[in-house]
Design an enzyme around this catalytic site. Sequence first.
Site, PDB file in Angstrom:
ATOM      1  N   GLU A  51      -0.474 -11.090   6.553  1.00 42.74           N
ATOM      2  CA  GLU A  51      -1.199 -10.068   7.015  1.00 42.74           C
ATOM      3  C   GLU A  51      -2.399 -10.261   7.606  1.00 42.74           C
ATOM      4  OE1 GLU A  51       0.577  -6.644   3.663  1.00 42.74           O
ATOM      5  OE2 GLU A  51      -1.276  -6.625   4.371  1.00 42.74           O
ATOM      6  N   ASP A  62     -10.173   0.795   2.326  1.00 45.25           N
ATOM      7  CA  ASP A  62     -10.556  -0.295   1.618  1.00 45.25           C
ATOM      8  C   ASP A  62     -11.566  -0.410   0.620  1.00 45.25           C
ATOM      9  OD1 ASP A  62      -8.525  -2.270   2.815  1.00 45.25           O
ATOM     10  OD2 ASP A  62      -9.377  -1.639   4.782  1.00 45.25           O
TER      11      ASP A  62
END
Lengths: 276, 403
Positions: A51, A62
């Site tokens: 990824e 995040d």
Amino acid sequence: MPVARLTNAFARAKAENRAALVAYVMAGDPSLESCAAILDGLPGAGVDVIELGFPFTDPMADGPSIQRAGIRALKKGTTLRKTLALAQAFRVKHPKTALILMGYLNPVETFGYQEFSKEAALAGVDGAIIVDAPPEEDGELRAAMAEQDLALIRLVTPTSDAKRLATLLKGVTGFIYYVSVAGITGDKLIETADIAQAVGQVRLASPLPVAIGFGIKTPEAAANTAKIADGVVVGSALVDVIATAYETGQNGAQAGASFCQSLSRAIMDARLEPIV
Amino acid sequence: MDARNSWGSYPDAQGRFGQFGGRFVAETLMPNILALQQAYEDAKADPTFQANLDVFLRDYVGRPSPLYFAERLSQHFGGAKIYFKRDELNHTGAHKINNCMGQIFLAMRMGKIRIIAETGAGQHGVATATVCARFGLPCVVYMGATDVERQSPNVFRMKLLGAEVRPVDAGTATLKDAMNEALRDWVTHVKDTFYIIGTVAGPHPYPQMVRDFQSVIGRETKEQILEREGRLPDALVACIGGGSNAIGLFHPFLEDEAVKLYGVEAAGHGIETGQHAAALTGGRPGVLHGNRTYLLQNDDGQIIDAHSISAGLDYPGVGPEHAFLKDTGRAIYLSATDDEALDAFQLCARLEGILPALEPSHALARIGEIAKDVGRGGIVVMNICGRGDKDIFTIANALGAKV
């Protein structure tokens, strides 16, 4: 080819009776050159799917590790276009390892959905996860990507009930990403038994491989997850290992590879032991 | 469908105002967003919800706020009659509490037991802390570390009201980062937490919900001006950060096409310098904080830091309905620089004996031109959405005075 490369990565792992190792790296962290070296080391360390994060100034899903990685990457001038160049350089050397992009929608909107899909396919990218594009908003991008045979991966979360799950699984290709925390990346993992139950629900509803991520930090946790998942995603922990190596003057690419090696060994051995 | 005949019908079922708006959030939040939308629709259909809210708006907030004829300022410009809608006279000193009161009623209706909010200037944080104190709910306010420093009186006010203020160091440590952090908190505490967003941005249904709660400003204005002048005004003027006070003033007038609508953004050091907060004037469409709207951004789609002397306008985006009103031409968006806002502030203080906040001072900076444009015999209404007490240190600093 792109979606098939993803499917094959999971199929190969399955044939070896193990989960696939999915590793997250932020493009351009700590620099574009160093990141290229980090990526280069991953296939040899047992990583099946990469990824590749592309940075955004406002990463609202995040945790601190990936926030900081994004800031470092932006300071080095990393853009979505440069991220694609990084992917392309990787693809030339590593034809088999699957690679998907992960990030937020605005850089993709700015690029243009059609243009992005074309350029990503040309660069040898296999798909993408766009964190802030839920099914209600991803139709146009999904169509543009499908035209290039790119997978747009969806996230299934602990808040997804049966009705939501049906919405999420509609039209999805590649694999299913089960977010193992009701929180941000790098948060504390929820109970394995709860994850197992939720993943069971997903399996009943879809034949696609299920990868589990958000909060897996150690080889032990990776091994536990590997017992119930088709793929184990490690993100924040890998980002931290690499960052720490660079901060202490060590070789980040080597540190990243050896951490992935330890994860992949743990995953390999996981199904040899009885399930606890 | 012709937008012009149906302004009131927006947003659509997907939360869209034309191409703007929507629900661009992490999947973890989607079930919550959908539940919120349902709860809000149920509440709107329940007459007791509005009745309970109205009692608190009257007795606690102090509504209706007066409509005041600013005679000396009108004479000064020599154009249209200028009226001020006095939302700075609300409890807590700004329009923000209209929305907080509505949202906390909704939070309680949904059985949520914890409130979070983001704040820039601190006015929304203070309003949220206030309603949380009144109804006994724990409150966490996220505020950029830079703003914590430049708005310290409001930080202390929030603490006095029992709220926990969490400074946010991430990014540029201003309003947008506070919003990121509040969204992260919400993702992590989806079950028990209600997020009171302070402006008409964020994922659907927030832009609609906040607009509806703020529309009390425009509804009162309409009633008051009809009573005073026997007709609708020729123009409405309000400042735009996220745009909640402006949309609250504009919305009840959208279908009265003869009423011109003017929003005034913060031009900071000047649009041409790049150091400003005028997303509509100097930005382009993109996706941030759950909605598609005009944003300050670079060629890679990275968000650019906004700048304004007014912390409340210091945001790189704007509510999606304003983006829609701009593109359809229903509203006109102007801008005013830091210096122009400071001049307008002083003019209003001297002529009317009112210290407006720095936010509405931006609208004041354009009101002379608008009043002249409308001309003698015309009527212009401007919302003074906040009072300037909170800004006196910033203003003293800008004017080189010692307090």
